[in-house]
Design a protein around this motif. Structure first.
Motif, short mmCIF file in Angstrom:
data_model
loop_
_atom_site.label_atom_id
_atom_site.label_comp_id
_atom_site.label_asym_id
_atom_site.label_seq_id
_atom_site.Cartn_x
_atom_site.Cartn_y
_atom_site.Cartn_z
N THR A 342 0.85 -1.18 0.00
CA THR A 342 0.00 0.00 0.00
C THR A 342 0.89 1.24 0.00
O THR A 342 2.04 1.19 0.45
CB THR A 342 -0.95 0.01 1.22
OG1 THR A 342 -1.82 1.14 1.15
CG2 THR A 342 -0.19 0.06 2.53
N GLU A 343 0.37 2.34 -0.52
CA GLU A 343 1.09 3.63 -0.53
C GLU A 343 2.48 3.52 -1.15
O GLU A 343 3.44 4.11 -0.67
CB GLU A 343 1.24 4.17 0.91
CG GLU A 343 -0.03 4.20 1.71
CD GLU A 343 0.20 3.74 3.14
OE1 GLU A 343 1.35 3.57 3.56
OE2 GLU A 343 -0.81 3.53 3.83
N LYS A 379 -8.22 0.80 0.85
CA LYS A 379 -7.53 2.09 0.86
C LYS A 379 -7.84 2.86 2.13
O LYS A 379 -7.22 3.87 2.43
CB LYS A 379 -7.96 2.92 -0.35
CG LYS A 379 -7.43 2.39 -1.68
CD LYS A 379 -7.82 3.30 -2.83
CE LYS A 379 -7.22 2.79 -4.13
NZ LYS A 379 -7.62 3.65 -5.29
N LYS A 435 0.63 4.92 6.17
CA LYS A 435 -0.23 6.09 6.01
C LYS A 435 -1.69 5.67 5.79
O LYS A 435 -2.58 6.52 5.77
CB LYS A 435 0.25 6.93 4.83
CG LYS A 435 1.63 7.52 5.02
CD LYS A 435 2.09 8.28 3.79
CE LYS A 435 3.50 8.81 3.95
NZ LYS A 435 3.99 9.47 2.72
N LEU A 436 -1.92 4.39 5.62
CA LEU A 436 -3.26 3.88 5.39
C LEU A 436 -4.19 4.34 6.51
O LEU A 436 -3.95 4.05 7.68
CB LEU A 436 -3.22 2.35 5.35
CG LEU A 436 -4.54 1.62 5.11
CD1 LEU A 436 -4.96 1.74 3.66
CD2 LEU A 436 -4.42 0.15 5.50
N ASN A 479 -1.23 6.24 12.30
CA ASN A 479 -2.31 6.33 11.30
C ASN A 479 -3.64 5.78 11.80
O ASN A 479 -4.64 5.81 11.09
CB ASN A 479 -1.91 5.57 10.03
CG ASN A 479 -1.59 4.11 10.32
OD1 ASN A 479 -0.82 3.80 11.22
ND2 ASN A 479 -2.18 3.20 9.56
#
Length: 613
Positions: A342-343, A379, A435-436, A479
């Motif tokens: 992710t990210e 996301k 950062k999710l 996060n």
């Protein structure tokens, strides 16, 4: 010997960090590594990067294209670092091997490429060594690093059919059983068969009509040919050569009419031939993409259990990198074997990488089923502790023009107070942090009222502000942000809000559904369910009768049967309320009122956070 680390700089999805370090540094387990995450997160990029450097046993064609360079970069670099060598394995790489900080053998193999202003690509030879430049890795040593690659399934029937460079021929040709090449027994069999066929079609003998076939074809060819190049044909099963022979072979199920699922299992069985090769030298590494295609959940579990066995085999353990989009597989695999993409980064869930403790891992492996594993592909994530929030939030988000499906948001209903255990999956023990966006939605649980002698009694010595703050501090980190109901429970706070009328209409509707269920059980006449407008009208009339009450007393009366007496299911009410909210055509002013309502703010803020607004 295993692939310990992959570093990617400016290759496809992964660019370069601000400090000029590789865009991705991925540490791998010795055994099973399952790459999970949303589409286009970089899973295939990693597998293709490894293939490009190490090549494959079945000689898949790999070539760098202009599109492989990240963004506007003109140079890329892929590094593969190997560890765990035995002395016998290390001797094959003496010119390039080094000693790591743990005093073990370490081998760094890397590929560099660049493109000029015209787009022409220049690829350096594969180098190895611990210094910056390294030395060219000889082909014999590189062959020891070839991986087994199981390509993603697209069309099982076509993949197993006889044709030039068929997948089946590639698999068989790479198998040790066919290592004799053109000296293989199969070549002798085909030679003999070709001779028998040639005799059968020998056109000098005219005893049977079919024996005229070849003669006729060749007579036509003779007419087409010039005098210097007389064309002539022969009928054969296959040209004599092992590769050509294997390209003429089909792999078929014995069943006459095989479904897509069965054909896919046949395809996987063929691919697994490569996995069962017992390698006596070099690396035992398999790259597998999306093995779950068209397999039902039980078949997926059987396949992954088999792969887990291969990776843990005591005599010949295999390192496996498997990419998947299957929640069934993700929930069936040990958490420590998962790597979330992710990210534009990858995050291993192995112990030591997350804030999870050993007890948390055991707990999650018991309870993280396929209904919760969708959190690995999202996301944005909302973790809730009950069915009511799970049913209601998607409808509320849609009314706020932030539908979860459109924003890639998953709701995870933990069905308990184990919120921390699920949220810590996304908390890192060291940089970089994820950062999710992960939102935890929970009740304040500070009672406002209670039932005493069949009457509602308000509780005066409560401190919801302190309770709310304690919960937010307990659950929030990095996060992960906790959103706590301001007063008591979801239902109570909604009863204080501008949606009180809709909530009470849902309670009246849920009461009728509950009575209907009782009537069915007791074999009584069933009372019909009214129209939604009728419930909304009845709720409005009743709330008008209670208008003399203060805000909390009114809310307590609304939720009396839900929160205080608990004789109507919160889940049924949430389902009814969701139906009512979907039915209601809110004006822009009403939507703004919902967004700015003090008692709904924690829900709205959570939705805003996970949808990225």
């Amino acid at each position: 010997m295993y692939l310990s680390e992959v570093r990617i700089r400016n290759f496809r999805k992964f660019g370069e960090k601000a400090d000029a370090s590789p865009g991705l540094v991925l540490f791998l387990n010795k055994g099973l590594n399952v790459l999970i995450g949303e589409n286009d997160a970089g899973k295939t990029t990693v597998i293709d990067a490894i293939k490009t450097v190490l090549l494959t046993q079945s000689r898949e064609y790999t070539r760098l294209e202009i599109e492989d360079f990240h963004g506007t970069s003109n140079e890329l670099k892929i590094e593969c670092i190997f560890k765990g060598f035995t002395v016998n394995q290390a001797k094959d790489f003496l010119e390039w091997i080094g000693i790591d900080n743990d005093k073990g053998y370490s081998l760094r193999v890397f590929l560099s490429a660049r493109k000029d202003v015209k787009g022409k690509i220049f690829i350096d030879d594969i180098h190895a060594g611990n210094d910056t430049e390294g030395q060219i890795l000889h082909s014999k040593a590189r062959d020891l690093l070839r991986t087994i690659y199981l390509k993603p399934l697209r069309d099982a029937e076509n993949e197993l059919a006889a044709k030039r460079n068929s997948r089946l021929s590639q698999i068989l040709y790479s198998h040790p059983a066919f290592s004799d090449g053109d000296e293989h027994e199969l070549v002798r069999i085909i030679k003999k068969a070709n001779l028998d066929i040639e005799k059968y079609f020998e056109y000098e003998e005219m005893t049977k009509d079919e024996k005229k076939v070849l003669q006729s074809i060749n007579s036509f060819l003779a007419k087409f040919s010039d005098n210097k190049n007389i064309l002539k044909s022969n009928i054969e099963l296959a040209q004599v050569g092992l590769k050509t022979i294997l390209e003429k072979i089909d792999l078929l199920l014995l069943n006459v009419k095989s479904g897509l699922g069965s054909l896919n299992q046949l395809y996987i069985a063929a691919e697994l031939l490569l996995l069962r090769i017992e390698k006596k030298e070099g690396i035992n590494l398999a790259l597998i993409e999306e093995i779950e295609a068209h397999l039902h959940p039980q078949a997926q579990i059987r396949v992954i259990n088999y792969l887990q066995e291969l990776s843990e085999d005591v005599k010949s353990p295999m390192q496996i990198l498997l990419s998947t989009h299957s929640v069934t597989l993700a929930s069936s695999i040990k958490l420590k074997n998962l790597i979330i993409f992710t990210e534009a980064n990858a995050y291993s869930l192995a112990e030591g990488n997350t804030k999870l403790h050993s007890g948390d891992y055991r707990f999650l492996e018991r309870f993280l089923d396929s209904t919760k594993a969708n959190l690995f592909f999202a996301k944005g994530i909302i973790i809730v502790e009950g069915d009511a929030e799970n049913l209601l939030l998607p409808t509320l988000a849609a009314k706020l023009n932030k539908p979860f499906a459109k924003h890639g948001v998953s709701i995870v209903n933990v069905g308990s107070t184990a919120l921390l255990r699920y949220s810590k999956v996304f908390l890192r023990s060291s940089a970089p942090d994820m950062k999710l966006p992960v939102a935890i939605l929970t009740d304040c649980d500070e009672k406002v009222s209670e039932i005493v002698d069949s009457s509602i009694k308000m509780i005066s010595d409560r401190n919801s502000i302190a309770k709310n703050l304690d919960k937010r501090l307990k659950y929030s980190a990095a996060n992960v942000i906790a959103y706590v109901s301001p007063e008591w429970t979801l239902e109570f706070d909604m009863a204080c809000s501008c949606l009180k009328n809709e909530l009470y209409a849902a309670i009246l509707m849920a009461r009728d559904y509950t009575n209907q269920d009782k009537a069915l059980t007791e074999d009584r006449k069933i009372k019909e369910i009214k129209n939604l407008d009728d419930y909304l009208s009845d709720a409005e009339i009743k709330l008008a009768e209670w208008e003399m009450y203060d805000k909390f007393t009114l809310a307590s009366n609304i939720v009396k049967d839900v929160v205080l007496k608990k004789n109507i299911s919160k889940t049924v009410i949430a389902q009814c309320l969701s139906e009512i909210l979907e039915y209601r055509d809110f004006t822009n002013e009403e939507i703004e009122a919902i967004k700015n309502d003090t008692y709904l703010k924690y829900l709205v803020d959570a939705i805003d956070y996970v949808t990225g607004d």
